[in-house]
Each structure stands twice: as structure tokens, then as C-alpha cells.
Scaffold this motif. Structure first.
Motif, PDB file in Angstrom:
ATOM      1  N   ARG A  93       0.844  -1.203   0.000  1.00 38.70           N
ATOM      2  CA  ARG A  93       0.000   0.000   0.000  1.00 38.70           C
ATOM      3  C   ARG A  93       0.877   1.250   0.000  1.00 38.70           C
ATOM      4  O   ARG A  93       1.873   1.328   0.733  1.00 38.70           O
ATOM      5  CB  ARG A  93      -0.904   0.007   1.231  1.00 38.70           C
ATOM      6  N   PHE A  94       0.503   2.240  -0.821  1.00 42.77           N
ATOM      7  CA  PHE A  94       1.207   3.514  -0.815  1.00 42.77           C
ATOM      8  C   PHE A  94       0.287   4.613  -1.338  1.00 42.77           C
ATOM      9  O   PHE A  94      -0.773   4.336  -1.915  1.00 42.77           O
ATOM     10  CB  PHE A  94       2.506   3.448  -1.635  1.00 42.77           C
ATOM     11  N   SER A  95       0.699   5.850  -1.144  1.00 40.35           N
ATOM     12  CA  SER A  95      -0.133   6.988  -1.512  1.00 40.35           C
ATOM     13  C   SER A  95      -0.066   7.256  -3.009  1.00 40.35           C
ATOM     14  O   SER A  95       1.022   7.245  -3.605  1.00 40.35           O
ATOM     15  CB  SER A  95       0.316   8.227  -0.745  1.00 40.35           C
ATOM     16  N   GLY A  96      -1.212   7.530  -3.606  1.00 48.03           N
ATOM     17  CA  GLY A  96      -1.240   7.915  -5.011  1.00 48.03           C
ATOM     18  C   GLY A  96      -0.634   9.281  -5.256  1.00 48.03           C
ATOM     19  O   GLY A  96      -0.317   9.633  -6.395  1.00 48.03           O
ATOM     20  N   ASP A  97      -0.449  10.074  -4.190  1.00 45.59           N
ATOM     21  CA  ASP A  97       0.190  11.392  -4.306  1.00 45.59           C
ATOM     22  C   ASP A  97       1.711  11.293  -4.390  1.00 45.59           C
ATOM     23  O   ASP A  97       2.375  12.259  -4.754  1.00 45.59           O
ATOM     24  CB  ASP A  97      -0.175  12.258  -3.088  1.00 45.59           C
ATOM     25  N   ALA A  98       2.255  10.119  -4.040  1.00 45.18           N
ATOM     26  CA  ALA A  98       3.698   9.970  -3.949  1.00 45.18           C
ATOM     27  C   ALA A  98       4.352   9.988  -5.327  1.00 45.18           C
ATOM     28  O   ALA A  98       3.743   9.631  -6.341  1.00 45.18           O
ATOM     29  CB  ALA A  98       4.043   8.672  -3.226  1.00 45.18           C
ATOM     30  N   ASP A  99       5.609  10.407  -5.342  1.00 45.27           N
ATOM     31  CA  ASP A  99       6.442  10.325  -6.543  1.00 45.27           C
ATOM     32  C   ASP A  99       6.957   8.896  -6.624  1.00 45.27           C
ATOM     33  O   ASP A  99       7.804   8.487  -5.826  1.00 45.27           O
ATOM     34  CB  ASP A  99       7.601  11.320  -6.422  1.00 45.27           C
ATOM     35  N   SER A 100       6.429   8.096  -7.556  1.00 48.99           N
ATOM     36  CA  SER A 100       6.739   6.672  -7.592  1.00 48.99           C
ATOM     37  C   SER A 100       7.214   6.239  -8.969  1.00 48.99           C
ATOM     38  O   SER A 100       6.843   6.828  -9.992  1.00 48.99           O
ATOM     39  CB  SER A 100       5.520   5.845  -7.168  1.00 48.99           C
ATOM     40  N   ALA A 101       8.031   5.193  -8.977  1.00 49.70           N
ATOM     41  CA  ALA A 101       8.568   4.644 -10.223  1.00 49.70           C
ATOM     42  C   ALA A 101       8.897   3.184  -9.988  1.00 49.70           C
ATOM     43  O   ALA A 101       9.058   2.738  -8.839  1.00 49.70           O
ATOM     44  CB  ALA A 101       9.807   5.411 -10.674  1.00 49.70           C
ATOM     45  N   GLY A 102       9.016   2.416 -11.077  1.00 49.88           N
ATOM     46  CA  GLY A 102       9.306   0.997 -10.965  1.00 49.88           C
ATOM     47  C   GLY A 102      10.484   0.585 -11.826  1.00 49.88           C
ATOM     48  O   GLY A 102      10.677   1.102 -12.923  1.00 49.88           O
ATOM     49  N   ALA A 103      11.283  -0.366 -11.323  1.00 46.28           N
ATOM     50  CA  ALA A 103      12.374  -0.976 -12.075  1.00 46.28           C
ATOM     51  C   ALA A 103      12.139  -2.478 -12.124  1.00 46.28           C
ATOM     52  O   ALA A 103      11.512  -3.056 -11.221  1.00 46.28           O
ATOM     53  CB  ALA A 103      13.720  -0.664 -11.423  1.00 46.28           C
ATOM     54  N   LEU A 104      12.664  -3.131 -13.179  1.00 45.58           N
ATOM     55  CA  LEU A 104      12.392  -4.540 -13.432  1.00 45.58           C
ATOM     56  C   LEU A 104      13.705  -5.323 -13.510  1.00 45.58           C
ATOM     57  O   LEU A 104      14.166  -5.681 -14.599  1.00 45.58           O
ATOM     58  CB  LEU A 104      11.604  -4.701 -14.739  1.00 45.58           C
ATOM     59  N   PRO A 105      14.311  -5.649 -12.369  1.00 45.03           N
ATOM     60  CA  PRO A 105      15.610  -6.329 -12.393  1.00 45.03           C
ATOM     61  C   PRO A 105      15.555  -7.761 -12.909  1.00 45.03           C
ATOM     62  O   PRO A 105      16.589  -8.294 -13.341  1.00 45.03           O
ATOM     63  CB  PRO A 105      16.053  -6.290 -10.922  1.00 45.03           C
ATOM     64  N   THR A 106      14.373  -8.395 -12.874  1.00 46.38           N
ATOM     65  CA  THR A 106      14.266  -9.785 -13.325  1.00 46.38           C
ATOM     66  C   THR A 106      13.377  -9.931 -14.558  1.00 46.38           C
ATOM     67  O   THR A 106      13.009 -11.043 -14.922  1.00 46.38           O
ATOM     68  CB  THR A 106      13.716 -10.671 -12.189  1.00 46.38           C
ATOM     69  N   GLY A 107      12.996  -8.834 -15.192  1.00 46.10           N
ATOM     70  CA  GLY A 107      12.184  -8.914 -16.399  1.00 46.10           C
ATOM     71  C   GLY A 107      10.768  -8.407 -16.197  1.00 46.10           C
ATOM     72  O   GLY A 107      10.413  -7.890 -15.132  1.00 46.10           O
ATOM     73  N   ASP A 108       9.956  -8.552 -17.253  1.00 48.27           N
ATOM     74  CA  ASP A 108       8.580  -8.037 -17.253  1.00 48.27           C
ATOM     75  C   ASP A 108       7.777  -8.610 -16.090  1.00 48.27           C
ATOM     76  O   ASP A 108       8.008  -9.741 -15.634  1.00 48.27           O
ATOM     77  CB  ASP A 108       7.871  -8.389 -18.558  1.00 48.27           C
ATOM     78  N   ILE A 109       6.802  -7.834 -15.657  1.00 39.76           N
ATOM     79  CA  ILE A 109       5.880  -8.294 -14.619  1.00 39.76           C
ATOM     80  C   ILE A 109       4.451  -7.911 -14.993  1.00 39.76           C
ATOM     81  O   ILE A 109       4.220  -7.115 -15.909  1.00 39.76           O
ATOM     82  CB  ILE A 109       6.212  -7.697 -13.234  1.00 39.76           C
ATOM     83  N   MET A 110       3.502  -8.478 -14.279  1.00 39.45           N
ATOM     84  CA  MET A 110       2.114  -8.013 -14.298  1.00 39.45           C
ATOM     85  C   MET A 110       1.738  -7.674 -12.865  1.00 39.45           C
ATOM     86  O   MET A 110       2.183  -8.345 -11.922  1.00 39.45           O
ATOM     87  CB  MET A 110       1.170  -9.074 -14.872  1.00 39.45           C
ATOM     88  N   ASP A 111       0.941  -6.618 -12.699  1.00 39.01           N
ATOM     89  CA  ASP A 111       0.520  -6.267 -11.347  1.00 39.01           C
ATOM     90  C   ASP A 111      -0.967  -5.950 -11.298  1.00 39.01           C
ATOM     91  O   ASP A 111      -1.568  -5.522 -12.276  1.00 39.01           O
ATOM     92  CB  ASP A 111       1.354  -5.130 -10.760  1.00 39.01           C
ATOM     93  N   LEU A 112      -1.530  -6.209 -10.129  1.00 40.51           N
ATOM     94  CA  LEU A 112      -2.931  -5.908  -9.830  1.00 40.51           C
ATOM     95  C   LEU A 112      -2.964  -4.615  -9.037  1.00 40.51           C
ATOM     96  O   LEU A 112      -2.277  -4.486  -8.022  1.00 40.51           O
ATOM     97  CB  LEU A 112      -3.543  -7.051  -9.023  1.00 40.51           C
TER      98      LEU A 112
END
Length: 211
Positions: A93-112
Motif C-alpha cells: 500500500r502507498f499513496s497515489g500522491d507519492a512520486d513513484s517509479a518501478g524498475a524490473l531487475p528480473t524482467g517483465d511483470i504483471m501487477d494488480l
């Protein structure tokens, strides 16, 4: 009983080209003719994203987010400069107001993704292991998404006025495909049987504080 078939959902590409999103449900629903565009304000939204490259996440001002990796090994999520390694089937869980980004060290993912408006709704995601012997019920305000394995769903029979007649047939079961979602209900509650894992999303209304 309502089933949302993942294969029938439109894929909306991200503006930065890093992935696509398929929306399972939202409230209120998007206005017709928007072709999947996310321009209608919503109080809550449930979606599945395919993430193919690293990059920033969209901001959702005034919203609360619960993100769960459902395919792939790892998402390195940065939230306001703090890095969080998110493993498969571990909601975060995290705030939608936050400055957020994602990295993929093991390859593509899918998220819910479960996104709810602060002060109006609160969203929760849990991962449950299914059983062939004990059905998992889904009540109003809940959505069950098949993440892995094989499963079927049928409505719970209404409370009988008389004992069932001998030889009466059981409710018909409907097979689910991966990422299909079952909408919960309090009357003739859908029950899921099978082997595998089910994401259970609960959307709870927040009661207004007493004045």
C-alpha cells in the motif's frame, strides 16, 4: 452472478510506452464512448497492468493504492525516494500522491492495482489458496481474480423452503480462465472451487465522521 472475462477487456497503452492496463471495474463507471480512456473521475478502480519497461508511475492525487505483483518475480518500487522490493503475491500500500517509479531487475511483470479515493473508500487485497473441497465465497464489495491454476464458480443456492428433492442437480459451475474476475454478492453468493491462487479485492466504504 457476474463474471468479468479478462480476454474481453480492452488494453489501454501507457503514455510512456512502458506497458498496458486492462480495467476490471471502477465506480462510477466511465462514460460511454471513451474507449478505455481514464478521464472520468472515479472513487475506486481495479485494474491489471502489464509492465514491460522501467519508468515513472502515474500520480493519482487524493487516492490510496494497493499494488500486487501477480506474474514475474520482482518489482523494485521507489516511493518518494524509498525503494521497496515487491515480490510476487505480496500486496503493498502507498499513496497515489507519492512520486513513484518501478524498475524490473528480473524482467517483465504483471501487477494488480486497487486505487481508492481517500475519505470515501478503502481497498484491500489478499491472496488465498483455493481448495477443491471447500468453496471460497465472495460477498458484496468483493472481487475474486483467478491468478493461477484451475477454478470454477457457481452461485450458492438460496436458502431452501423445503428439503431438496432426491436427485436434485447441483448449481451449474462455470469455468474460469486466468485473470477472470468474479463479482461478489450477498444474495446467492458466488463460490469458487479449484486449485491455485485467488486474489480477493475488497472495497469498503468509509463512514463519514460524526460532526
Amino acid at each position: 452472478m457476474q463474471i468479468i472475462r479478462y480476454a474481453e477487456l480492452n488494453a489501454t497503452p501507457w503514455r510512456n510506452g512502458g506497458g498496458v492496463t486492462r480495467e476490471l471495474a471502477r465506480h462510477p463507471r466511465a462514460a460511454s464512448g471513451q474507449n478505455g480512456a481514464d478521464s472520468t473521475p472515479s472513487d475506486w478502480r481495479i485494474s491489471i497492468a502489464e509492465v514491460a519497461s522501467a519508468g515513472p508511475f502515474s500520480a493519482f492525487t487524493g487516492m490510496d493504492r494497493v499494488l500486487t505483483v501477480i506474474d514475474g518475480e520482482l518489482l523494485l518500487l521507489s516511493v518518494d525516494g524509498a525503494e521497496h522490493p515487491l515480490e510476487k503475491y505480496r500486496p503493498f500500500r502507498f499513496s497515489g500522491d507519492a512520486d513513484s517509479a518501478g524498475a524490473l531487475p528480473t524482467g517483465d511483470i504483471m501487477d494488480l492495482n486497487v486505487i481508492t479515493r481517500n475519505g470515501a473508500y478503502r481497498g484491500y487485497t489478499s491472496i488465498v489458496e483455493l481448495s477443491k473441497k471447500r468453496a471460497y465465497p465472495l460477498f458484496a464489495g468483493q472481487f475474486g481474480i483467478l491468478l493461477q491454476g484451475q477454478a470454477s464458480v457457481s452461485p450458492a443456492p438460496a436458502a431452501p423452503v423445503e428439503p431438496p428433492a432426491a436427485g436434485a442437480s447441483a448449481p451449474e459451475r462455470i469455468e474460469l480462465s486466468r485473470y477472470d474476475a468474479v463479482v461478489g454478492a450477498d444474495a446467492q453468493t458466488p463460490e469458487v472451487l479449484g486449485r491455485g491462487f485467488l486474489a480477493v479485492v475488497s472495497i469498503d466504504a468509509v463512514e463519514a465522521a460524526a460532526r
